[in-house]
Design an enzyme around this catalytic site. Structure first.
Site, PDB file in Angstrom:
ATOM      1  N   ASP A 201      27.123  20.819   1.782  1.00  0.00           N
ATOM      2  CA  ASP A 201      28.157  20.206   1.004  1.00  0.00           C
ATOM      3  C   ASP A 201      28.585  19.198   1.756  1.00  0.00           C
ATOM      4  O   ASP A 201      28.873  19.732   2.797  1.00  0.00           O
ATOM      5  CB  ASP A 201      28.573  20.599   0.147  1.00  0.00           C
ATOM      6  CG  ASP A 201      29.229  19.988  -0.787  1.00  0.00           C
ATOM      7  OD1 ASP A 201      28.991  19.605  -1.434  1.00  0.00           O
ATOM      8  OD2 ASP A 201      30.889  20.564  -1.183  1.00  0.00           O
ATOM      9  N   GLU A 268      23.654  17.395   2.941  1.00  0.00           N
ATOM     10  CA  GLU A 268      24.086  16.486   2.185  1.00  0.00           C
ATOM     11  C   GLU A 268      24.950  15.214   2.733  1.00  0.00           C
ATOM     12  O   GLU A 268      26.103  15.547   3.001  1.00  0.00           O
ATOM     13  CB  GLU A 268      25.058  17.062   1.005  1.00  0.00           C
ATOM     14  CG  GLU A 268      25.796  15.633  -0.101  1.00  0.00           C
ATOM     15  CD  GLU A 268      26.646  16.247  -1.174  1.00  0.00           C
ATOM     16  OE1 GLU A 268      26.503  15.796  -1.805  1.00  0.00           O
ATOM     17  OE2 GLU A 268      26.946  16.646  -0.941  1.00  0.00           O
TER      18      GLU A 268
END
Length: 538
Positions: A201, A268
């Site tokens: 993330d 990401e």
């Protein structure tokens, strides 16, 4: 490809645990519920599951605020449930990729609880702390993605701490080697539990500028063109993310994964105009991340030029890295709702989209429910649970519309997701798309997804082949994928009108590879609206 390259060209299915399947009637999905539905996921023909956070957390940001990196939140089950899930997934031939939220913790994490108590304790510099300016204001102009200043005053330490998202998500100080070591220990913990990879993330948010320099504004022309609902987008984020030190940490991370063999990682990257440069830096050389995804195909634009541009720009910039394409995930409006036009059948858009995604060079990621053609849910302000949406309503309605529960049995309470009051509502429109309804219909979106994914897995040119775009005009996207002499032609009509596309001289079309609505007539590909033809070449 070798066994360790299983991730190249793989199909990943994202499970959002709190919305997938509830096993105990509390209205929230859990790990036992996922175990129950693993045969369904395997039946889709995907290779791996990306599991969004299930770690112990106060759930201020739906699990992206971790209070214990090595514990399962009781909301989702137990560690035994997790181990059973991994074992059963492996038995069914599925890999498990878990979300790692390393850029920040929850403010309830013991590390931060200790750090905030004084400037002299053992973890005093595990987070990004800074003194106030002489007038008491924040150290610089950095902004939070979730609104307002990225700095929060801590009255005990009498300093500010950095939070790039919620106030309750303090940013870790990656300049401290002890922080890196502790995080890598948590990664090792899950590797030893048998996970096959990690989705990282906000991977470009790990480091900030050590001098805390001010971000400059975007040029006036860009600011005026954007006119965003969130002022975060008006800065040029030079100093609060995507710092060069990040590359060295990613090498440490990759070395740990490689020591376990046959593991993967996908990052990401949210980096505005610099995204492809960042992806290149993070994936090239085979010693950092295996692959990344950007937000390029997670927006509203739906045209041949856009998708061709995304692919060409990636491969022009990233020479030996790898990409994972996705059209939807838990952070954006569902793609069927983004791309459908008035008067169009949303199921036609869903079928078209998976056929296109399956043909793109790279790995692909699906988001739970897209295989049913699920659309974005319309929620009232009172129904929102997403702090991002609550903060920016009504200019931005948040991410809850794509997070509503999965629908399994149309006639059951909450479409079979839960017997209790669900954390987000299940609409009648969603229930009508339930798995049991579509499994009885050979022409359903679900049937099309299964057929496309099975055909893709069987066609190596689509999994690992090179590509070349062909001249195709305004409404059509055409390209060839090739592997070991096998060539596959893909032609897609994005328009609302039938089109004719003339085959290049000397090209002869053979057997269809994916199910589609296009046909060839005397050297011309005939495509209905949102039609496609994917076939081998003679």
């Amino acid at each position: 490809m070798t066994a360790s390259d299983w991730w190249r060209g793989c199909a990943i299915y994202q499970v959002y645990p709190r919305s997938f399947q509830d096993s105990n009637g509390d209205g929230i999905g859990d790990l036992p519920g996922i175990i129950e539905r693993l045969p369904y996921i395997a039946s889709l023909g995907v290779d791996a599951i990306w599991l969004s956070p299930f770690f112990k957390s106060p759930q201020a940001d739906m699990g992206y605020d971790v209070s214990d990196y090595c514990a399962v939140d009781p909301m989702f089950g137990t560690m035994d449930d997790f181990e059973r899930m991994v074992s059963e997934a492996h038995r069914l031939g599925l890999k498990i990729i878990i979300d790692q939220v390393l850029a920040h913790t929850s403010d309830k994490h013991p590390w931060f609880v200790e750090s905030r108590m004084s400037r002299a304790n053992a973890r005093a510099d595990w987070f990004v702390w800074a003194n106030a300016k002489p007038d008491g204001t924040a150290p610089n102009n950095w902004l939070s993605v979730f609104g307002g200043s990225a700095w929060e005053w801590e009255s005990t330490r009498k300093q500010y701490y950095l939070h790039n998202f919620l106030v309750s998500q303090p940013a870790l100080n990656f300049h401290n080697p002890a922080v890196q070591d502790a995080l890598l220990d948590s990664v090792r913990f899950w590797l030893e539990k048998g996970v096959d990879g990690f989705r990282l993330d906000t991977v470009n948010y790990y480091f900030q500028d050590a001098e805390l320099r001010m971000n400059p504004p975007l040029p006036k022309r860009k600011r005026e063109a954007l006119n965003p609902s969130n002022p975060y987008l008006l800065q040029h984020h030079l100093y609060d993310k995507t710092r060069p030190e990040n590359v060295s940490f990613l090498r440490r991370f990759r070395a740990l994964l490689d020591s376990f063999g046959e593991r993967t990682s996908v990052g990401e990257v949210g980096d505005e105009d610099r995204s492809l440069d960042t992806v290149a830096a993070y994936t090239e050389g085979g010693d950092k991340l295996h692959m990344c995804y950007t937000f390029d195909m997670l927006g509203d634009e739906f045209s041949p030029a856009h998708f061709r541009g995304c692919v060409e720009r990636f491969f022009d910039k990233v020479r030996d890295g790898w990409v994972c394409w996705a059209f939807s995930n838990h952070d954006v409006k569902r793609h069927v709702s983004r791309w459908v036009k008035p008067g169009q059948n949303s199921d036609d858009v869903a079928r078209f989209a998976i056929s296109l995604l399956a043909c793109l060079p790279g790995s692909i990621c699906l988001y739970e429910g897209e295989e049913l053609g699920m659309e974005e849910a319309e929620l009232t302000f009172e129904q929102l649970r997403d702090p991002y949406g609550i903060r920016f309503w009504p200019g931005f309605k948040g991410r809850d519309g794509c997070r509503t529960p999965m629908v399994w049995e149309a006639a059951q309470k909450n479409a079979g997701f839960s017997t209790g009051v669900t954390w987000l509502p299940v609409s009648a429109e969603s229930a009508a798309r339930a798995v049991d309804v579509q499994e009885r219909d050979g022409g359903s979106v679900l049937a099309h997804y299964r057929a496309v994914l099975a055909a893709r897995k069987a066609e190596r040119a689509l999994v690992e082949g090179g590509f070349a775009f062909l001249y195709s005009g305004r409404d059509v996207l055409a390209f060839v994928r090739e592997s070991k002499g096998r060539r596959v032609l893909s032609v897609f009509n994005f328009s609302e009108q039938p089109v004719k596309w003339k085959l290049p001289r000397g090209v002869e079309v053979g057997t269809a590879v994916l199910p589609g609505t296009g046909r060839v007539d005397r050297g011309v590909v005939m495509l209905p609206p949102l039609g496609s033809l994917v076939a081998g070449l003679k």
